[in-house]
Scaffold this active site. Sequence first.
Site, PDB file in Angstrom:
ATOM      1  N   GLU A 271      -3.679   8.354   7.223  1.00  0.00           N
ATOM      2  CA  GLU A 271      -4.759   7.551   6.642  1.00  0.00           C
ATOM      3  C   GLU A 271      -5.145   6.418   7.603  1.00  0.00           C
ATOM      4  OE1 GLU A 271      -5.541   4.573   2.843  1.00  0.00           O
ATOM      5  OE2 GLU A 271      -3.889   6.006   2.754  1.00  0.00           O
TER       6      GLU A 271
ATOM      7  N   GLU B  65       2.099   1.893  -3.408  1.00  0.00           N
ATOM      8  CA  GLU B  65       1.019   2.453  -4.234  1.00  0.00           C
ATOM      9  C   GLU B  65       1.008   3.977  -4.129  1.00  0.00           C
ATOM     10  OE1 GLU B  65      -3.340   3.706  -3.654  1.00  0.00           O
ATOM     11  OE2 GLU B  65      -3.049   1.673  -2.900  1.00  0.00           O
ATOM     12  N   HIS B  66       1.143   4.495  -2.925  1.00  0.00           N
ATOM     13  CA  HIS B  66       1.219   5.951  -2.734  1.00  0.00           C
ATOM     14  C   HIS B  66       2.429   6.522  -3.478  1.00  0.00           C
ATOM     15  CE1 HIS B  66      -1.567   7.235   0.663  1.00  0.00           C
ATOM     16  NE2 HIS B  66      -1.871   5.955   0.482  1.00  0.00           N
TER      17      HIS B  66
ATOM     18  N   HIS C 118       0.823  -1.205   0.000  1.00  0.00           N
ATOM     19  CA  HIS C 118       0.000   0.000   0.000  1.00  0.00           C
ATOM     20  C   HIS C 118       0.858   1.256   0.000  1.00  0.00           C
ATOM     21  CE1 HIS C 118      -2.252   3.109   2.425  1.00  0.00           C
ATOM     22  NE2 HIS C 118      -3.039   2.965   1.391  1.00  0.00           N
TER      23      HIS C 118
END
Length: 463
Positions: A162, A85-86, A82
């Site tokens: 997040e 991905e950022h 993840h």
Amino acid sequence: MSQRRSLTRRAATLAVAAAVTAFAFAASAAPQPNASAPSTFTLANGLQVVVLPDHRTPVATQMVWYRVGAADETPGVSGLAHFLEHLMFKGTAKHPAGAFSKTVSRIGGSENAFTSTDYTAYFQRVPRDQLPTMMEMEADRMTGLVLTDDVVLPERNVVLEEFNQRVANSPDARLTEQVLAALYLNHPYGRPVIGWHQEIEKLNRADALAFYKRFYAPNNAILVIAGDVEADQVRTLAEKFYGPIPALPTIAPRLRPQEPTPAAQRTVTLADPRVEQPSLRRYYLVPSATTAKPGESAALDVLAQLLGSGTNSLLYRALVIDKAIAVSAQAWYHNTALDTTQFGVSATPRAGITFAQIEQAIDEVIADVAANGIKPDELERAKTLLVAEATYARDNQSTMTRWYGAALATGQTIGDIADWPNRVRAVTADDVRTAARTWLTKTRSVTGYLIKDAAPKSEEKRS
């Protein structure tokens, strides 16, 4: 940072698994006007390409799926898939940070990305004539990503925030996290996609680059193009932009530690002062569309539809209408996974109703299906509803790319997708009864309770 949403496992898996199930039926529905049959081919470097023509509007959607997700991370560095991905939005030597998103915005398109347990995907929806631009830029960042601590460390803080917003501050998300951790004793599906907080804090540039170089390559990716395109046109563009990227010879088979045979039912209770309404959810370990024996996955899909999809479902009628002990009741099946997946049921009790009453009612419904099966008209109605929902769902280009990408990234084939309606039509009442009897047993489950906890005394005294 670009204005984009990053979906973690709960949201991404629910959305994509539902879409894949729906599309399987839509694949055999009457063709839409100006739509052609899907086609697929593989480039010399191993990139699989899927083309889904739809000529109703001059728009194209590009989606690149990498066969890597949270379950492929090395233990101790959860959240890395993840996190990368950022970082994929931080630019290359050819297209510096921000250039990708600015280009999409300038041409009036949209973009996003998401990470799940088994895959990571990036997509853009743009005017048809801008597809070459998007393919060039997406191909560039497949291997050309440039990372420095100046961009990596601030982005890590973004991911931590997040986590705070989506998990730490959401009792519902925290319960899901804890239930899945209890459900999977050995398999990495028990790790949250976003990662454990203490491990996210330690992620760094070296971790991200190593993961990127290990998994991001054409022979570990699937390119899905939907919209106002034809296969020959896409093949020419794919050869031009993706074809020159060399394959990565070191990608190993995706072998994860598997779950032992479950021996005992488990429960998890999460108490939080922010809970507005108590709720119950139970997850069962069940085979996915990839791991199931012939007919099993289709039977589980039909079982989920019968048990808990809509106000005519068995659970809703029993708990909400007949007994009036719940305000909601659902069931679902996450069929799109590389390994053993989940079948879930949930309910929200009415005021004054205990979890024991809710569980007893749920158990009675499941036991009745396991012992007595279902009526022929109920079976046919469930199939009809699934087909109808899928037909309507086929209207969306983005949904189409997700259908194919998720299925292919978790071990299915184009043939599996095309043949899905026939497998579902072959499901019998006995198949549904066998699925309930075999898989919906307490020893294969974890039941989670979300309850309201009293606020700390220091907070109660505040005016």
